[in-house]
Write an enzyme that holds these catalytic residues in place. Sequence first.
Site, PDB file in Angstrom:
ATOM      1  N   ALA A 119       0.931  -1.235  -0.011  1.00 41.97           N
ATOM      2  CA  ALA A 119       0.102  -0.022   0.087  1.00 41.97           C
ATOM      3  C   ALA A 119       0.887   1.538   0.120  1.00 41.97           C
ATOM      4  O   ALA A 119       1.665   1.336   0.644  1.00 41.97           O
ATOM      5  CB  ALA A 119      -1.014  -0.014   1.153  1.00 41.97           C
ATOM      6  N   GLU A 136       7.740  -2.794   0.187  1.00 45.11           N
ATOM      7  CA  GLU A 136       6.589  -2.670   1.494  1.00 45.11           C
ATOM      8  C   GLU A 136       6.083  -1.163   1.296  1.00 45.11           C
ATOM      9  O   GLU A 136       6.321  -0.288   0.414  1.00 45.11           O
ATOM     10  CB  GLU A 136       7.225  -2.725   2.677  1.00 45.11           C
ATOM     11  CG  GLU A 136       7.080  -4.183   2.975  1.00 45.11           C
ATOM     12  CD  GLU A 136       5.784  -4.822   3.241  1.00 45.11           C
ATOM     13  OE1 GLU A 136       5.058  -3.739   3.207  1.00 45.11           O
ATOM     14  OE2 GLU A 136       5.400  -5.854   3.403  1.00 45.11           O
ATOM     15  N   HIS A 137       5.100  -0.984   2.017  1.00 46.05           N
ATOM     16  CA  HIS A 137       4.198   0.022   2.352  1.00 46.05           C
ATOM     17  C   HIS A 137       5.051   1.480   2.505  1.00 46.05           C
ATOM     18  O   HIS A 137       6.030   1.507   3.114  1.00 46.05           O
ATOM     19  CB  HIS A 137       3.431   0.110   3.445  1.00 46.05           C
ATOM     20  CG  HIS A 137       4.158  -0.193   4.779  1.00 46.05           C
ATOM     21  ND1 HIS A 137       4.459   1.069   5.598  1.00 46.05           N
ATOM     22  CD2 HIS A 137       4.553  -0.997   5.259  1.00 46.05           C
ATOM     23  CE1 HIS A 137       4.942   0.663   6.476  1.00 46.05           C
ATOM     24  NE2 HIS A 137       5.145  -0.630   6.475  1.00 46.05           N
ATOM     25  N   GLY A 138       4.480   2.538   1.746  1.00 45.98           N
ATOM     26  CA  GLY A 138       5.017   3.894   1.729  1.00 45.98           C
ATOM     27  C   GLY A 138       6.328   4.091   0.942  1.00 45.98           C
ATOM     28  O   GLY A 138       7.027   5.083   1.123  1.00 45.98           O
ATOM     29  N   ASN A 156       8.524   2.600   4.030  1.00 44.55           N
ATOM     30  CA  ASN A 156       8.681   4.024   3.790  1.00 44.55           C
ATOM     31  C   ASN A 156      10.441   4.426   3.529  1.00 44.55           C
ATOM     32  O   ASN A 156      10.772   5.378   4.037  1.00 44.55           O
ATOM     33  CB  ASN A 156       8.499   4.655   5.388  1.00 44.55           C
ATOM     34  CG  ASN A 156       6.945   4.575   5.834  1.00 44.55           C
ATOM     35  OD1 ASN A 156       6.251   4.888   5.000  1.00 44.55           O
ATOM     36  ND2 ASN A 156       6.942   3.999   6.917  1.00 44.55           N
TER      37      ASN A 156
END
Length: 207
Positions: A119, A136-138, A156
């Site tokens: 996401a 991974e996310h961000g 992130n």
Amino acid sequence: MKSLLIWGTGDQGLVTLDAAIEMNCYAKIDFLMIKEKHNCKITGYQIYDEDEINLDVLLDSYHEVIVATGDNQVREEKIKQVIRRGVKLATIIHPTAVISRMAVVEIGTTILPNALINAKAHIGTGCIVNTGSIIEHGCTICDYVNVSPNAAIVGNCKIGRKTWMGIGSVVIHNIEIGENVIVGAGSVVIKDIPSNMTVVGIPAKTI
């Protein structure tokens, strides 16, 4: 159904072909050699030579073009040629890849089998996200990055333009890696890396 020209007949061209076939949206797939790179014979497909064709005419005769080389610099140069000519860049995504609906994948990128993009990740133009890799996310993956098989980039993080992430490399959360960085195979990045560096090891150190 559409026609696709794969610009590159090396190993990346072969795996790009496999993903494009599995997408089941191209009635015709042909190849154009990259004169600066090694080429291999891909049987059963039309293969054009850059030195023997009118590039403008050839590119205009296909619905979409994807540049298929692991060399980030050459991939950028060829993609810019396609864009300047107003030809549509393809985005090739193998159907076994898992991509969040909240992620963004820009044009000219190739995503290979079993890759995961979570996401709010953003994958730039002309990237390669190889087999089994994890974004991974961000995370932000800038333009023309090559993420090798089984590399894992945790939440992130930011990976700068034309950086190459080696096979099995790992980046822990909240890390920023600059442009034109080479992260060696199996390396573990636990701190920010400035641009134009080569890092290897566990933890990754500059060489």
